[in-house]
Write an enzyme that holds these catalytic residues in place. Structure first.
Site, PDB file in Angstrom:
ATOM      1  CG  HIS A 125      -1.922   0.954   1.392  1.00 39.90           C
ATOM      2  ND1 HIS A 125      -1.691   2.244   1.787  1.00 39.90           N
ATOM      3  CD2 HIS A 125      -3.256   0.856   1.180  1.00 39.90           C
ATOM      4  CE1 HIS A 125      -2.840   2.897   1.822  1.00 39.90           C
ATOM      5  NE2 HIS A 125      -3.802   2.081   1.458  1.00 39.90           N
ATOM      6  CG  ASP A 202       0.494  -2.626   6.268  1.00 42.80           C
ATOM      7  OD1 ASP A 202      -0.474  -2.815   7.015  1.00 42.80           O
ATOM      8  OD2 ASP A 202       0.437  -1.944   5.225  1.00 42.80           O
ATOM      9  CD  GLN A 205      -6.929  -4.700   3.863  1.00 45.92           C
ATOM     10  OE1 GLN A 205      -7.870  -5.483   4.063  1.00 45.92           O
ATOM     11  NE2 GLN A 205      -7.121  -3.422   3.623  1.00 45.92           N
ATOM     12  CE  LYS A 228      -7.245  -0.341   6.272  1.00 43.41           C
ATOM     13  NZ  LYS A 228      -8.041  -0.003   5.099  1.00 43.41           N
ATOM     14  CB  CYS A 366      -3.643   3.262  -1.584  1.00 45.35           C
ATOM     15  SG  CYS A 366      -4.822   4.534  -1.236  1.00 45.35           S
TER      16      CYS A 366
HETATM   17  N1  PMP Z   1      -1.775  -0.879   4.556  1.00 49.09           N
HETATM   18  C1  PMP Z   1      -2.711  -1.630   3.974  1.00 49.09           C
HETATM   19  C2  PMP Z   1      -2.354  -3.010   3.483  1.00 49.09           C
HETATM   20  C3  PMP Z   1      -4.006  -1.126   3.849  1.00 49.09           C
HETATM   21  O1  PMP Z   1      -4.954  -1.872   3.275  1.00 49.09           O
HETATM   22  C4  PMP Z   1      -4.317   0.172   4.326  1.00 49.09           C
HETATM   23  C5  PMP Z   1      -5.697   0.768   4.186  1.00 49.09           C
HETATM   24  N2  PMP Z   1      -6.311   0.524   2.974  1.00 49.09           N
HETATM   25  C6  PMP Z   1      -3.294   0.902   4.931  1.00 49.09           C
HETATM   26  C7  PMP Z   1      -2.041   0.345   5.031  1.00 49.09           C
HETATM   27  C8  PMP Z   1      -3.531   2.264   5.476  1.00 49.09           C
HETATM   28  O2  PMP Z   1      -4.427   2.216   6.542  1.00 49.09           O
HETATM   29  P1  PMP Z   1      -5.050   3.555   7.155  1.00 49.09           P
HETATM   30  O3  PMP Z   1      -5.633   4.304   5.993  1.00 49.09           O
HETATM   31  O4  PMP Z   1      -6.078   3.054   8.104  1.00 49.09           O
HETATM   32  O5  PMP Z   1      -3.961   4.298   7.803  1.00 49.09           O
END
Ligand code: PMP
Length: 408
Positions: A125, A202, A205, A228, A366
């Site tokens: 991401h 990270d 997910q 999430k 993203c």
């Molecule tokens: N890493 C991953 C794998 C994600 O899916 C996301 C959110 N889509 C993020 C980081 C960022 O999370 P947040 O927007 O809650 O900071």
């Protein structure tokens, strides 16, 4: 397997799931972006503002002490949830992005110098690419990328040759938000540690979908978001091993992170406060604690079982649609399905099925480097939670077929 509650019963906990969108039953398949909130979390938020609202940590009055106790209880619940040794290792942040920015900045100050290297993967991401890119640029360090294959799996066998004596940290996701790939993080951690390289996982997910134990994994750092995992937005966690966090300098300055301040010099507070400058998202933290209790009450056995069934059924049914191609066909996958059509834009499909009450995400999610790798502008992504049903999968398939009839 034996389930104590039916899915229909569990769905009652989520009031929004009975909403109508444009006159149709909401079919919420955007759980990768954010999950819905159960009544237990909603009530905890309301209760805090009705009865308990106060700032924490510095007050002698009853309300402040009650709020502090609740907030710190949430930290303890979080510690237990991810199997950390000490609640000092749980840093509350705004979310995954904030956690990674904190770590990247602090880690770079302490450990990154010119010529050093940071490794990320090709399926990260943006929030696990850009902060590292920024600090590498500042320090004159290099960002290296672990490649993937066309199924959307890491080329793990290339990791060892990518690591050099200058590599300081590997930052990689547990589960890809775009592909659904479950990455072999145990292997990554063990390879990295063999070379004395630190690892950030990270877990944005994975945290709501599979149990994680940081001590068993022996992971150095772990980041995730509350929203999430059925908790409010604006709260998240950075876990770090205590000895490593103690070595890192603070990220932001302000209240709560100090021991003593004079105009000549400031000394810093102990963990976790050293990394928590300013008034935190108190109700968010308390909501996160409730969400953890909720996940436990449902149980990962139920969650994993339900989501596996949904993944299998949805994959099978979506593949009956003419011209549909799934992006992300890894052997180990979670309940995220990205798909494309050569002749139809994802955005058009997403817009039409919204008219039918179906919420999916369209676009690059993203992960622009992944879109470049697959040479596509974006995908349509359905991401499931345990409260989704096979009937909702059928509605998705019918909806997509209807959109295609209109667009082709
Ligand atoms: N890493 C991953 C794998 C994600 O899916 C996301 C959110 N889509 C993020 C980081 C960022 O999370 P947040 O927007 O809650 O900071």
């Amino acid at each position: 397997m034996i389930m104590t509650r039916t899915i229909e019963d569990i769905r009652e906990d989520f009031p929004i799931l009975s909403r109508k969108i444009k006159g149709k039953d909401l079919v919420y398949l955007d759980n990768g972006a954010t999950t819905q909130k159960p009544l237990q979390v909603i009530r905890a938020v309301e209760e805090f503002y009705r009865n308990e609202n106060s700032n924490i940590h510095r007050g002698v009055h009853t309300l402040s002490q009650e709020a502090t106790t609740k907030y710190e209880k949430a930290r303890e619940l979080t510690r237990d949830f991810i199997g950390a040794k000490n609640s000092n290792e749980i840093i509350f942040t705004k979310g995954t992005t904030d956690s990674i920015n904190l770590l990247a900045n602090s880690f770079a100050k302490q450990f990154l110098k010119k010529g050093d290297e940071v490794i990320v993967s090709a399926m990260e991401h943006h929030s696990n690419i850009v902060p590292w890119q920024m600090v590498c640029e500042e320090r004159g360090a290099n960002l290296k990328v672990l490649p993937i294959n066309k199924k959307g799996e890491l080329l793990i066998e290339e990791l060892e040759s990518l690591i050099s004596p200058n590599t300081k940290i590997i930052a990689v996701n547990h589960i890809s938000n775009t592909l659904g790939t479950i990455n072999p993080i145990e292997r990554i951690i063990s390879i990295a540690h063999k070379h004395n390289v630190k690892v950030l996982i990270d877990a944005a997910q994975s945290i709501a979908h599979t149990p994680i134990n940081v001590q068993e994994l022996d992971v150095d750092f772990l980041a995730f978001s509350g929203h999430k995992m059925f908790a409010p937005t604006g709260v998240g966690v950075l876990y770090g091993k205590e000895e490593l966090l103690n070595e890192l300098p603070p990220y932001q300055g302000g209240g709560d992170m100090i021991k003593e301040v004079t105009f000549e010099k400031t000394t810093y507070n102990c963990l976790p406060h050293k990394f928590e400058a300013g008034t935190p998202n108190i109700v968010g933290g308390i909501g996160l604690g409730e969400a953890i209790k909720y996940i436990r009450s449902v149980g990962f056995e139920t969650i994993e079982h339900q989501e596996k069934e949904l993944l299998e059924y949805a994959t099978q049914e979506l593949l009956t649609i003419e011209g549909l191609r799934i992006i992300g066909t890894a052997e180990h996958k979670t309940s995220v399905i990205s798909f494309v059509f050569d002749d139809v834009h994802p955005f058009d499909v997403g817009t039409i099925i919204d008219q039918l009450g179906i919420a999916v995400r369209t676009g690059h999610h993203c992960t622009q480097p992944l879109m470049q790798f697959f040479e596509i502008p974006g995908t349509i992504r359905a991401s499931f939670a345990f409260y989704n049903t096979k009937e909702e999968v059928d509605k998705l398939v019918n909806g997509v077929n209807r959109a295609l009839r209109m667009l082709r």
